[in-house]
Design a protein around this motif. Structure first.
Motif, PDB file in Angstrom:
ATOM      1  N   PHE A  43      -5.292  41.975 -60.179  1.00  0.00           N
ATOM      2  CA  PHE A  43      -5.051  40.775 -59.391  1.00  0.00           C
ATOM      3  C   PHE A  43      -6.312  40.385 -58.625  1.00  0.00           C
ATOM      4  CE2 PHE A  43      -3.070  38.390 -55.791  1.00  0.00           C
ATOM      5  CZ  PHE A  43      -2.493  37.386 -56.548  1.00  0.00           C
ATOM      6  N   ASP A  44      -7.192  39.651 -59.323  1.00  0.00           N
ATOM      7  CA  ASP A  44      -8.426  39.190 -58.702  1.00  0.00           C
ATOM      8  C   ASP A  44      -8.313  37.695 -58.397  1.00  0.00           C
ATOM      9  OD1 ASP A  44      -8.816  37.920 -61.170  1.00  0.00           O
ATOM     10  OD2 ASP A  44     -10.499  39.172 -61.754  1.00  0.00           O
ATOM     11  N   CYS A  45      -9.419  37.053 -58.075  1.00  0.00           N
ATOM     12  CA  CYS A  45      -9.386  35.643 -57.684  1.00  0.00           C
ATOM     13  C   CYS A  45      -8.893  34.744 -58.820  1.00  0.00           C
ATOM     14  CB  CYS A  45     -10.751  35.185 -57.177  1.00  0.00           C
ATOM     15  SG  CYS A  45     -12.113  35.318 -58.361  1.00  0.00           S
ATOM     16  N   TYR A  53       1.620  33.844 -50.347  1.00  0.00           N
ATOM     17  CA  TYR A  53       0.510  34.437 -51.104  1.00  0.00           C
ATOM     18  C   TYR A  53      -0.489  35.146 -50.200  1.00  0.00           C
ATOM     19  CZ  TYR A  53       2.381  31.352 -54.670  1.00  0.00           C
ATOM     20  OH  TYR A  53       3.219  30.723 -55.554  1.00  0.00           O
ATOM     21  N   ILE A  54      -0.655  34.646 -48.987  1.00  0.00           N
ATOM     22  CA  ILE A  54      -1.649  35.187 -48.062  1.00  0.00           C
ATOM     23  C   ILE A  54      -1.325  36.647 -47.749  1.00  0.00           C
ATOM     24  CG2 ILE A  54      -2.596  34.987 -45.724  1.00  0.00           C
ATOM     25  CD1 ILE A  54      -2.080  31.922 -46.008  1.00  0.00           C
ATOM     26  N   GLY A  55      -2.361  37.468 -47.847  1.00  0.00           N
ATOM     27  CA  GLY A  55      -2.208  38.887 -47.543  1.00  0.00           C
ATOM     28  C   GLY A  55      -1.977  39.778 -48.750  1.00  0.00           C
ATOM     29  N   ARG A  56      -1.712  39.167 -49.914  1.00  0.00           N
ATOM     30  CA  ARG A  56      -1.571  40.019 -51.109  1.00  0.00           C
ATOM     31  C   ARG A  56      -2.881  40.750 -51.326  1.00  0.00           C
ATOM     32  NH1 ARG A  56       1.606  37.319 -56.068  1.00  0.00           N
ATOM     33  NH2 ARG A  56       1.102  39.391 -56.869  1.00  0.00           N
ATOM     34  N   ARG A  57      -2.796  41.977 -51.752  1.00  0.00           N
ATOM     35  CA  ARG A  57      -3.973  42.830 -51.914  1.00  0.00           C
ATOM     36  C   ARG A  57      -4.780  42.480 -53.160  1.00  0.00           C
ATOM     37  NH1 ARG A  57      -5.807  44.894 -47.984  1.00  0.00           N
ATOM     38  NH2 ARG A  57      -6.674  46.617 -49.116  1.00  0.00           N
ATOM     39  N   TYR A  58      -6.081  42.592 -53.011  1.00  0.00           N
ATOM     40  CA  TYR A  58      -7.007  42.424 -54.129  1.00  0.00           C
ATOM     41  C   TYR A  58      -6.960  43.684 -54.984  1.00  0.00           C
ATOM     42  CZ  TYR A  58     -11.321  41.687 -56.709  1.00  0.00           C
ATOM     43  OH  TYR A  58     -12.249  41.521 -57.715  1.00  0.00           O
ATOM     44  N   ASP A  59      -6.867  43.514 -56.295  1.00  0.00           N
ATOM     45  CA  ASP A  59      -6.888  44.638 -57.227  1.00  0.00           C
ATOM     46  C   ASP A  59      -7.791  44.234 -58.387  1.00  0.00           C
ATOM     47  OD1 ASP A  59      -6.503  46.510 -59.244  1.00  0.00           O
ATOM     48  OD2 ASP A  59      -4.332  46.567 -59.016  1.00  0.00           O
ATOM     49  N   VAL A  98      -5.837  38.101 -50.309  1.00  0.00           N
ATOM     50  CA  VAL A  98      -5.725  36.646 -50.360  1.00  0.00           C
ATOM     51  C   VAL A  98      -5.834  36.068 -48.947  1.00  0.00           C
ATOM     52  CG1 VAL A  98      -4.236  34.709 -50.995  1.00  0.00           C
ATOM     53  CG2 VAL A  98      -4.285  36.756 -52.435  1.00  0.00           C
ATOM     54  N   TRP A  99      -6.714  35.075 -48.834  1.00  0.00           N
ATOM     55  CA  TRP A  99      -6.969  34.393 -47.566  1.00  0.00           C
ATOM     56  C   TRP A  99      -6.963  32.894 -47.778  1.00  0.00           C
ATOM     57  CZ3 TRP A  99      -7.945  36.764 -42.852  1.00  0.00           C
ATOM     58  CH2 TRP A  99      -8.063  38.149 -42.894  1.00  0.00           C
ATOM     59  N   LEU A 100      -6.676  32.165 -46.719  1.00  0.00           N
ATOM     60  CA  LEU A 100      -6.781  30.710 -46.710  1.00  0.00           C
ATOM     61  C   LEU A 100      -7.872  30.353 -45.706  1.00  0.00           C
ATOM     62  CD1 LEU A 100      -5.495  28.027 -47.743  1.00  0.00           C
ATOM     63  CD2 LEU A 100      -4.078  28.064 -45.671  1.00  0.00           C
ATOM     64  N   HIS A 101      -8.968  29.796 -46.232  1.00  0.00           N
ATOM     65  CA  HIS A 101     -10.102  29.436 -45.372  1.00  0.00           C
ATOM     66  C   HIS A 101     -10.384  27.946 -45.479  1.00  0.00           C
ATOM     67  CE1 HIS A 101     -11.236  33.799 -45.752  1.00  0.00           C
ATOM     68  NE2 HIS A 101     -11.368  33.592 -44.459  1.00  0.00           N
ATOM     69  N   ARG A 102     -10.892  27.403 -44.393  1.00  0.00           N
ATOM     70  CA  ARG A 102     -11.378  26.023 -44.447  1.00  0.00           C
ATOM     71  C   ARG A 102     -12.544  25.974 -45.434  1.00  0.00           C
ATOM     72  NH1 ARG A 102     -11.497  22.024 -40.150  1.00  0.00           N
ATOM     73  NH2 ARG A 102      -9.518  22.239 -39.070  1.00  0.00           N
ATOM     74  N   LEU A 103     -12.584  24.933 -46.199  1.00  0.00           N
ATOM     75  CA  LEU A 103     -13.670  24.751 -47.154  1.00  0.00           C
ATOM     76  C   LEU A 103     -15.014  24.790 -46.426  1.00  0.00           C
ATOM     77  CD1 LEU A 103     -14.138  24.134 -50.171  1.00  0.00           C
ATOM     78  CD2 LEU A 103     -13.947  21.725 -49.620  1.00  0.00           C
ATOM     79  N   SER A 104     -15.064  24.181 -45.269  1.00  0.00           N
ATOM     80  CA  SER A 104     -16.315  24.124 -44.507  1.00  0.00           C
ATOM     81  C   SER A 104     -16.742  25.488 -43.954  1.00  0.00           C
ATOM     82  CB  SER A 104     -16.195  23.116 -43.367  1.00  0.00           C
ATOM     83  OG  SER A 104     -15.144  23.486 -42.495  1.00  0.00           O
ATOM     84  N   ASP A 105     -15.837  26.462 -43.916  1.00  0.00           N
ATOM     85  CA  ASP A 105     -16.168  27.791 -43.393  1.00  0.00           C
ATOM     86  C   ASP A 105     -16.701  28.761 -44.452  1.00  0.00           C
ATOM     87  OD1 ASP A 105     -15.401  26.989 -40.879  1.00  0.00           O
ATOM     88  OD2 ASP A 105     -13.411  27.908 -40.989  1.00  0.00           O
ATOM     89  N   LEU A 106     -16.698  28.372 -45.707  1.00  0.00           N
ATOM     90  CA  LEU A 106     -17.128  29.301 -46.758  1.00  0.00           C
ATOM     91  C   LEU A 106     -18.548  29.838 -46.568  1.00  0.00           C
ATOM     92  CD1 LEU A 106     -15.522  27.792 -49.974  1.00  0.00           C
ATOM     93  CD2 LEU A 106     -14.688  29.656 -48.532  1.00  0.00           C
TER      94      LEU A 106
END
Length: 129
Positions: free
Chosen positions: A20-22, A10-16, A107-115
């Motif tokens: 295709f939003d969040c 999923y990571i890297g799929r483009r935002y549209d 699409v990105w995968l971030h640590r919850l603490s980094d938001l």
């Protein structure tokens, strides 16, 4: 199952914003990974909804849970100058959020603490209805 490898597809799929939003990503993840059919509100804004709209989405999303109740597939509502949703996964010893970000372009995968570094602030944790 190696969750990191699963999430990599999923990571890297483009935002549209039109297709295709969040929220679309959150629904897709529930279907693909958890066999759940989730329907987002039909009238949801496809573009920068005001943060005040969070109250309206909460009831339709699911039931609120506490931080210590989180399990893979639960969601987090995130507040900034728009409403944002991400799906939670425990990866490599930390809770992470897989989200489709307009400002980051995909699409990105971030640590919850980094938001907060991304100017994203946790509004609440939820388990789908």
């Amino acid at each position: 199952m190696n969750i990191s490898r699963v999430l990599d597809r999923y990571i890297g799929r483009r935002y549209d914003p039109a297709a295709f939003d969040c929220a679309d990503l959150a629904v897709l993840l529930q279907r693909d990974l958890f066999d759940k059919q989730i329907a987002m509100p039909a009238d949801r804004a496809r573009r920068l909804a005001p943060a005040a709209a969070i109250e309206r989405y909460r009831a339709e999303l699911g039931r609120p849970i506490e931080r210590d109740e989180i399990r893979d597939g639960d969601v987090v509502l995130i507040r900034s100058d728009f409403i944002h949703i991400g799906t939670l996964f425990h990866v490599n010893g930390a809770w992470r959020v897989l989200h489709n970000s307009r400002s980051l372009g995909g699409v990105w995968l971030h640590r919850l603490s980094d938001l907060p570094v991304l100017n994203l602030f946790i509004e609440g944790y939820y388990r789908w209805n």
